[in-house]
Scaffold this motif. Sequence first.
Motif, PDB file in Angstrom:
ATOM      1  N   SER A  95       2.481   4.601   2.603  1.00  0.00           N
ATOM      2  CA  SER A  95       2.316   3.388   3.399  1.00  0.00           C
ATOM      3  C   SER A  95       1.673   3.817   4.708  1.00  0.00           C
ATOM      4  O   SER A  95       1.774   4.975   5.110  1.00  0.00           O
ATOM      5  CB  SER A  95       3.652   2.686   3.653  1.00  0.00           C
TER       6      SER A  95
ATOM      7  N   HIS B 120       6.329   8.561   0.976  1.00  0.00           N
ATOM      8  CA  HIS B 120       7.674   8.179   0.531  1.00  0.00           C
ATOM      9  C   HIS B 120       8.009   8.837  -0.796  1.00  0.00           C
ATOM     10  O   HIS B 120       7.208   8.798  -1.733  1.00  0.00           O
ATOM     11  CB  HIS B 120       7.765   6.659   0.349  1.00  0.00           C
TER      12      HIS B 120
ATOM     13  N   ASP C 143      -1.614   0.975   2.776  1.00  0.00           N
ATOM     14  CA  ASP C 143      -0.617   1.215   1.736  1.00  0.00           C
ATOM     15  C   ASP C 143      -1.308   1.516   0.409  1.00  0.00           C
ATOM     16  O   ASP C 143      -2.225   0.802   0.002  1.00  0.00           O
ATOM     17  CB  ASP C 143       0.286  -0.004   1.565  1.00  0.00           C
TER      18      ASP C 143
ATOM     19  N   THR D 230      -1.289   2.158  -3.833  1.00  0.00           N
ATOM     20  CA  THR D 230      -0.679   1.507  -4.995  1.00  0.00           C
ATOM     21  C   THR D 230      -0.294   2.509  -6.074  1.00  0.00           C
ATOM     22  O   THR D 230       0.554   2.220  -6.903  1.00  0.00           O
ATOM     23  CB  THR D 230      -1.638   0.463  -5.609  1.00  0.00           C
TER      24      THR D 230
ATOM     25  N   THR E 129      -1.283  12.329   1.223  1.00  0.00           N
ATOM     26  CA  THR E 129      -1.465  11.082   1.972  1.00  0.00           C
ATOM     27  C   THR E 129      -2.896  10.589   1.882  1.00  0.00           C
ATOM     28  O   THR E 129      -3.136   9.386   1.730  1.00  0.00           O
ATOM     29  CB  THR E 129      -1.037  11.220   3.449  1.00  0.00           C
TER      30      THR E 129
ATOM     31  N   THR F 115       4.587   7.947  -2.814  1.00  0.00           N
ATOM     32  CA  THR F 115       3.714   6.825  -2.488  1.00  0.00           C
ATOM     33  C   THR F 115       3.448   6.834  -0.986  1.00  0.00           C
ATOM     34  O   THR F 115       4.162   7.463  -0.209  1.00  0.00           O
ATOM     35  CB  THR F 115       4.325   5.477  -2.896  1.00  0.00           C
TER      36      THR F 115
ATOM     37  N   ARG G 215      -3.783  -2.372   7.004  1.00  0.00           N
ATOM     38  CA  ARG G 215      -2.817  -1.682   6.153  1.00  0.00           C
ATOM     39  C   ARG G 215      -3.525  -0.653   5.277  1.00  0.00           C
ATOM     40  O   ARG G 215      -4.607  -0.912   4.752  1.00  0.00           O
ATOM     41  CB  ARG G 215      -2.062  -2.683   5.268  1.00  0.00           C
TER      42      ARG G 215
ATOM     43  N   GLU H 244      -1.026   2.460   8.352  1.00  0.00           N
ATOM     44  CA  GLU H 244      -1.842   1.488   9.056  1.00  0.00           C
ATOM     45  C   GLU H 244      -2.746   2.178  10.069  1.00  0.00           C
ATOM     46  O   GLU H 244      -2.462   3.289  10.515  1.00  0.00           O
ATOM     47  CB  GLU H 244      -0.971   0.475   9.788  1.00  0.00           C
TER      48      GLU H 244
END
Length: 148
Positions: free
Chosen positions: A99, A126, A16, A18, A54, A97, A14, A101
């Motif tokens: 996310s 997002h 993702d 924070t 990103t 934010t 992952r 993988e």
Amino acid sequence: MDVLPPPPEVAGLRLDGTDAYVISAQENDALCRSTGIAPADDGTAHPIYYYVATQVAMGKTVAGLCAACDFDVDDGPMMGSSEVRFSTPLRTGLPYTVSGEVLSLERKRSRKLGVMDVLTYRLRLHGPEGGAALETDNVWVLPRRELA
């Protein structure tokens, strides 16, 4: 030809983030002007922020992502490609934010580079409502000089 040892198993890792990333109007203005264009009057950000936002807001630094692949960032990861799919234009002043993988890490031989790992990972940016403004697939080449 010698059989290569397998690469680390990182598929599914992952990425993702924070912390939110905000494209400031001032930074967007400076970036746009550095490329010879005027910033949009409607608050739309330059599309290159897909990559900046990103990368900065994902859950690992470049060095951290390389370390997860058992690769030292000082050995020079190279960008192979980056493909982006926008759902909506990026805007200044909004918190985004990330996310994502790792999709794969494949070990290959190249006549030019010798042994290398090809890292493919997907990130989604997002907006404040939670929907994905974009999705990007990035490919990095990690030269494995020690295996050549």
